[in-house]
Structures are given as C-alpha cells and as structure tokens.
Design a protein around this motif. Structure first.
Motif, PDB file in Angstrom:
ATOM      1  N   THR A 197       1.008  -1.162   0.024  1.00  0.00           N
ATOM      2  CA  THR A 197       0.030   0.577   0.089  1.00  0.00           C
ATOM      3  C   THR A 197       1.047   1.645  -0.070  1.00  0.00           C
ATOM      4  OG1 THR A 197      -2.368  -0.753   1.135  1.00  0.00           O
ATOM      5  CG2 THR A 197      -1.550   1.291   0.589  1.00  0.00           C
ATOM      6  N   ASP A 198       1.362   0.811   0.414  1.00  0.00           N
ATOM      7  CA  ASP A 198       2.727   2.396   0.573  1.00  0.00           C
ATOM      8  C   ASP A 198       3.560   2.720  -0.602  1.00  0.00           C
ATOM      9  OD1 ASP A 198       1.798   2.945   3.541  1.00  0.00           O
ATOM     10  OD2 ASP A 198       3.917   1.626   4.155  1.00  0.00           O
ATOM     11  N   ARG A 199       4.119   1.897  -1.101  1.00  0.00           N
ATOM     12  CA  ARG A 199       4.835   1.818  -2.622  1.00  0.00           C
ATOM     13  C   ARG A 199       3.833   2.943  -3.766  1.00  0.00           C
ATOM     14  NH1 ARG A 199       7.091   3.450  -6.622  1.00  0.00           N
ATOM     15  NH2 ARG A 199       7.790   1.852  -7.475  1.00  0.00           N
ATOM     16  N   LEU A 200       2.132   2.184  -3.523  1.00  0.00           N
ATOM     17  CA  LEU A 200       1.228   2.479  -4.076  1.00  0.00           C
ATOM     18  C   LEU A 200       1.265   4.315  -4.657  1.00  0.00           C
ATOM     19  CD1 LEU A 200      -0.514   2.269  -6.417  1.00  0.00           C
ATOM     20  CD2 LEU A 200      -2.326   1.993  -4.465  1.00  0.00           C
ATOM     21  N   LEU A 201       0.862   4.384  -2.687  1.00  0.00           N
ATOM     22  CA  LEU A 201       0.394   5.931  -2.459  1.00  0.00           C
ATOM     23  C   LEU A 201       1.408   6.790  -2.377  1.00  0.00           C
ATOM     24  CD1 LEU A 201      -1.854   5.421   0.987  1.00  0.00           C
ATOM     25  CD2 LEU A 201      -2.353   5.857  -0.844  1.00  0.00           C
ATOM     26  N   LEU A 202       2.807   6.429  -2.471  1.00  0.00           N
ATOM     27  CA  LEU A 202       4.071   6.999  -2.507  1.00  0.00           C
ATOM     28  C   LEU A 202       4.129   7.215  -3.935  1.00  0.00           C
ATOM     29  CD1 LEU A 202       6.724   8.560  -2.243  1.00  0.00           C
ATOM     30  CD2 LEU A 202       8.015   6.337  -2.512  1.00  0.00           C
ATOM     31  N   ALA A 203       3.623   6.291  -5.074  1.00  0.00           N
ATOM     32  CA  ALA A 203       3.670   6.431  -6.366  1.00  0.00           C
ATOM     33  C   ALA A 203       2.614   7.438  -7.105  1.00  0.00           C
ATOM     34  CB  ALA A 203       3.936   4.932  -7.139  1.00  0.00           C
ATOM     35  N   VAL A 204       1.553   7.406  -6.283  1.00  0.00           N
ATOM     36  CA  VAL A 204       0.577   8.438  -6.450  1.00  0.00           C
ATOM     37  C   VAL A 204       0.439   9.755  -6.409  1.00  0.00           C
ATOM     38  CG1 VAL A 204      -1.896   8.827  -6.735  1.00  0.00           C
ATOM     39  CG2 VAL A 204      -1.172   6.653  -6.781  1.00  0.00           C
TER      40      VAL A 204
END
Length: 457
Positions: A109-116
């Motif tokens: 989840t953290d990786r997705l949110l960081l990319a967005v």
C-alpha cells in the motif's frame, strides 16, 4: 477538491482494492476492466491520473497500446503503469512512452500511495509553472490598505470558499485576473487547475473547439472545460464571446455537461466559472451583444475592482512590490523611490492602472540601472508622468513641503510666511500684525511657538 483516478485492470478485485486504498486517502476513483471501457471512461471525463495494468486479459489491446493512445489523444493525462508479470524491459518501454512510473504487483500500500503522490505532485508543479509563465501581471496579492482595497479583500475572503459564480468588472489593468486567481487560491479547488480563456484574443471560428474540445476520425482534442476539471475557468473579457457560444455556455451552466465539437457523447465536468470584463456588461446586454440569461447566470456575486486613481494611497506599497518583481524578472539591481518620486506617482491619474504603473517602473529601472544611486528621484520619472502632475509639484521646495504631514507642512509654511512679513516691516510687530490680520499679542505667541526671532517694536 479531490483528484480523480481511473484504475484499469481486468481483475475486479484489484480495482476494488486500489479504489479503497486511494479513497481512504481522499482520492475519488473510477475503474475499467478493459481498454475499451477505459477509453470510454476517459472520453466521458478526463481523470487527473490513470493507473494501467499492462496485461488486460481479453481486451482488444494491452496496457502498452492503451498508454500509446492516451499519450496521443490526452498528452496532459499522467499515467502510472503496473504489472504482475513485468520485466525491466517492459518498465523501461513504458517510461520511454511517457508513463510517470512503473510498479510491480503485488505491491505494498505504501508503495502505491507514494507513486500516486509523486505523480500528483509532479503534475501540480508542471501546472503551476505553466500558470506562472502565462501570468500577465506580477502581483499575486491585493497590496495596499486603502478603504476600497480592504473592502475588496474582505469580499474575496467571503466568496472564495463558496462555489458561487463571480463576475469581476473593472477598467483595463486594474488586476481582474489577480482577483480571480486569489478566489481560486483561497477556495477548496486550490489544488486544481486555474485555466484562463481570453475571449478578446481568440478567433471566433476556433472558440468552441478551444473551449469544448473536438472529436474526429483521427482522435479527439481536450478543451479548456475538461482541462479545468475540479478547478476554475476564467472567461476574461467575457463580453467578446460569440453569441452562439454564449448559448452553449448557458446550457453548460444549467446542465453541467457538454458535447465536444463533432462528437455526440456528453462530457460531465466539475468546474467553477468566473468571468471578467472591462466593459459595462449591462450595456452589452442592452445592445444585444450579450445574452441576458447568461449575464444573470454569471453575475451571482458581482465584484468591482477600483481603479488605481481611487486607491492612490496604495501606490507606495504597490511601487515597492513591483520594483522587487521587475528587478528579479529582468536581472536588474533593485532600487527605492524617494519621497518626491512617490509623491509624483501618487499625483498622476494612471489611466492604464496597475499595468501602466508596472510598465513605468520597468522603464525607470532600466534607465536608472547604470547609476550607482540606490534611490530613484523624481528626475528619473518619464516626462509624461511629471508633466501632468500639479504645478504645485514642479519645484524642489514644493515637493519637499508636499511630502510632509499636514501639521508639519502648515508649520513650515507659517514660519516662512511670518519670517517674510516680519522682515518686510523691519521687525515691527505692530505693523506686521496689522497686515496679516492678527492681534499683536496673538502674533507674539505665534512667533514664539514657531521659534522666530523678532524685534519687540
């Protein structure tokens, strides 16, 4: 306003998982299960960001082909690619084609949110840079403390948080776009785009295409309405809008949807509309050049911008701020205006308002750049500015007196006047008092208060 993310993945569970994750962070989401659905979703309303899976199952084309089509028809739409079967070569290919980033599934989840978040910040920065380049004025705040300026500032603070449409009127150069930008910056849409359409400079034949976008066999073009989604659209010099286009704008304000030129599909966007004009809009309505219904739709909150002549006490602060801007933009040494120069600036009528003041300051800084002095005196000002000021300001002594507060200026005048009269009558206080129309004892007190030496005759 929330940013809108389109999620494209052939697995409904993945779409739902990403949607729930992003919506918990305040994003608004839509999803599509294949490329065809994705294109239809983008055509109905362009999102703020698209997240594409490379493998789309039975879709007519994969994510790479979809990315290619998006880059062709929607070059400003940022795309984030993802895949559970990706390779380094695939990721490099996607980035080369214009994707902002590539993430592998399963992802944290953290990786997705960081990319967005990174994509959103990059897009916002790009938009802000474009807006800065497009600005025709340098002042981004309402500078000054004149009563009319304070009243305008309070009105902006009240109307900004609402979604009400605003009609801004004022002479050319008063700062109508500055006020519109302030309303946007202080609203809930501040993170969205601020788009300006100058109705006076656009060819009438291209008006609807630029505003609404277009569709043809080669693809489609996004118009300003879609570019301003979740933001603010300013119709500058709105009375110059063609009558036929005015009718379509009226329908949009009523229905919140429109069709692109050459297209049939209804596009729904969320845009706050602000209009401005340097002309009398009511007169344009009376002359049948502007639709009465549209006028009432736009004129929910009327705001009138005072001319610079109405707020002359703001000129010293405005001049100081403009000097800093102009010097920075042009690589010129900063200067300060002397009291006499500020007095001349305040005595001028400024028919071109703040825009004219900015141009004068730019000229002065260029002309004075070779001089070592950090102070700009009245001698540096353009001849047309000085020639139209009061004759009272045409000599150094008058300029000095006019730069003083009233009480101090009156004392200086009285002292000079009485010194001349006492000298005229050779120090004879009785004759002086008789000539100036004062009692002898009152004149004695006045001379003492002004510390004027005199004879006691």
């Amino acid at each position: 306003m929330s940013q809108e993310v389109l999620i494209v993945d052939d697995e409904a569970d993945i779409c739902r998982l990403i949607s729930e994750t992003l919506e918990d962070e305040g994003y608004y989401t839509r999803h599509a299960l294949d490329g065809t659905m994705a294109l239809e979703a983008i055509q109905s309303r362009c999102p703020s960001l698209a997240i594409l899976d490379i493998w789309l199952g039975d879709s007519r084309f994969d994510g790479i082909k979809l990315l290619e089509l998006i880059r062709r028809d929607y070059p400003h739409l940022p795309v984030l690619m993802m895949s559970g079967h990706g390779t380094i070569e695939t990721a490099v290919q996607a980035i080369k084609m214009g994707a902002y980033d590539f993430i592998e599934k399963p992802f944290k989840t953290d990786r997705l949110l960081l990319a967005v978040r990174r994509v959103s910040e990059a897009v916002k920065l790009r938009r802000e840079n474009l807006e800065l380049k497009a600005r025709t004025v340098d002042i981004a705040e309402l500078t000054g403390m004149a009563p009319s300026t304070n009243q305008l500032r309070r009105l902006v603070e009240r109307v900004a948080p609402t979604n009400s449409r605003v009609l801004i009127s004022g002479s050319s150069g008063t700062g109508k776009e500055v006020v519109a930008r302030l309303i946007h910056q202080k609203s809930k849409r501040k993170d969205g785009p601020f788009v300006v359409l100058n109705c006076a400079t656009l060819d009438a034949n291209r008006f609807e295409t630029v505003l609404l976008g277009a569709e043809d066999q080669e693809g489609q073009k996004t118009g300003l309405f879609e570019q301003a989604h979740h933001g603010t659209l300013l119709f500058d010099e709105v009375t110059d809008m063609p009558l036929e286009t005015q009718g379509k704008i009226l329908r949009f304000l009523q229905e919140r949807t429109f069709a692109r030129v050459g297209g049939k599909r209804k596009v729904e966007v969320d845009v706050r509309v602000i209009a401005s004009s340097s002309r009398d809009v009511q007169k344009s309505v009376e002359d049948k050049r502007f639709r009465e219904e549209l006028y009432y739709r736009l004129n929910v909150v009327p705001i009138r911008i005072p001319s610079l002549k109405e707020r002359q006490e703001d000129i010293p602060l405005l001049a100081q701020e403009l000097v800093a801007h102009v010097a920075t933009l042009n690589g010129l040494p900063p200067k300060k205006f002397s009291e006499d120069a500020l007095l001349v600036l305040q005595s001028y009528d400024w028919p071109g308002n703040i825009r004219q003041l900015k141009n004068v300051i730019e000229w002065v800084l260029i002309m004075a750049s070779e001089h070592d002095s950090e102070v700009i005196t009245a001698n540096f000002l353009p001849a047309e500015i000085c020639s139209e000021t009061s004759t009272l300001l045409q000599n150094d002594q008058s300029l000095r007196v006019m730069s003083l507060p009233l009480r101090e200026a009156r004392e200086n005048f009285e002292k000079d006047y009485l010194l001349a009269q006492v000298a005229r009558f050779s120090g004879n206080i009785s004759q002086t008092a008789n000539f100036v129309g004062m009692e002898r004892s009152a004149l004695h007190r006045k001379l003492k208060n002004l510390q004027i030496e005199r004879s006691n005759r």
